[in-house]
Design a protein around this motif. Structure first.
Motif, short mmCIF file in Angstrom:
data_model
loop_
_atom_site.label_atom_id
_atom_site.label_comp_id
_atom_site.label_asym_id
_atom_site.label_seq_id
_atom_site.Cartn_x
_atom_site.Cartn_y
_atom_site.Cartn_z
N SER A 46 65.01 76.21 -21.95
CA SER A 46 64.31 74.73 -21.58
C SER A 46 63.22 75.31 -20.86
O SER A 46 62.08 74.71 -21.18
N ASN A 47 63.45 76.11 -19.76
CA ASN A 47 62.24 76.33 -18.86
C ASN A 47 61.27 77.34 -19.59
O ASN A 47 60.11 76.99 -19.28
N TYR A 48 61.47 78.01 -20.60
CA TYR A 48 60.61 78.80 -21.18
C TYR A 48 59.84 77.77 -22.10
O TYR A 48 58.53 77.82 -22.08
N LEU A 49 60.32 76.74 -22.82
CA LEU A 49 59.71 75.80 -23.66
C LEU A 49 58.73 75.00 -22.66
O LEU A 49 57.62 74.90 -23.28
N GLU A 50 59.18 74.55 -21.46
CA GLU A 50 58.45 73.77 -20.81
C GLU A 50 57.21 74.46 -20.49
O GLU A 50 56.16 73.79 -20.13
N LEU A 51 57.22 75.68 -20.07
CA LEU A 51 55.90 76.63 -19.22
C LEU A 51 55.31 77.05 -20.63
O LEU A 51 54.01 77.11 -20.34
N ASN A 52 55.96 77.36 -21.54
CA ASN A 52 55.22 78.11 -22.69
C ASN A 52 54.97 77.55 -24.10
O ASN A 52 54.06 78.12 -24.97
N ALA A 53 55.81 76.29 -24.36
CA ALA A 53 55.81 75.96 -25.89
C ALA A 53 54.66 74.61 -25.92
O ALA A 53 55.06 73.74 -26.36
N GLY A 54 53.38 74.99 -26.18
CA GLY A 54 52.44 73.93 -26.45
C GLY A 54 52.80 73.25 -27.84
O GLY A 54 52.06 72.31 -27.98
N TYR A 55 53.43 74.23 -28.63
CA TYR A 55 53.55 73.59 -29.98
C TYR A 55 54.73 72.47 -30.05
O TYR A 55 54.86 71.94 -30.92
N LEU A 56 55.54 72.11 -29.01
CA LEU A 56 56.60 71.36 -29.06
C LEU A 56 56.18 70.01 -28.37
O LEU A 56 55.73 69.78 -26.98
N PRO A 57 55.79 68.91 -29.13
CA PRO A 57 55.34 67.92 -28.40
C PRO A 57 56.15 66.98 -27.55
O PRO A 57 55.65 66.25 -26.67
N SER A 58 57.48 67.20 -27.50
CA SER A 58 58.57 66.53 -26.76
C SER A 58 59.49 67.42 -26.58
O SER A 58 60.30 67.99 -27.51
N MET A 59 60.13 67.51 -25.43
CA MET A 59 61.33 68.20 -25.00
C MET A 59 62.64 67.59 -25.51
O MET A 59 63.50 68.20 -25.66
N THR A 60 62.51 66.18 -25.93
CA THR A 60 63.49 65.73 -26.76
C THR A 60 63.95 66.44 -28.03
O THR A 60 65.09 66.47 -28.16
N ILE A 61 62.91 66.88 -28.34
CA ILE A 61 63.11 67.62 -29.73
C ILE A 61 64.06 68.73 -29.54
O ILE A 61 65.15 69.05 -30.20
#
Length: 74
Positions: A46-61
């Protein structure tokens, strides 16, 4: 018991012809060289995605994918 990493689970959801949010997430993560591929830790991913994943439009996914991952690993 062997537990797949979240990334291993996510790769089973890849589908270049699908427009679902989960398939798009999986397709994008496949091309993300820094994705924590060995992890099965929610906070780490989760922390990785929040900081690095511009390709993920929403953390809900991610949260929905994580729930499916847990269900498949039971």
């Amino acid at each position: 018991m062997y537990r797949k990493s979240f990334y291993q689970y996510l790769m089973t959801e890849r589908n270049a012809n699908s427009s679902t949010a989960l398939a798009q997430f999986a397709n994008s993560a496949f091309f993300d060289q820094s994705f924590p591929k060995q992890s099965d830790n929610y906070d780490e991913i989760s922390n990785y995605l929040e900081l690095n994943a511009g390709y993920l439009p929403s953390m809900t996914i991610f949260d929905q994918a994580w729930q499916q991952y847990l269900e498949k690993m039971e």
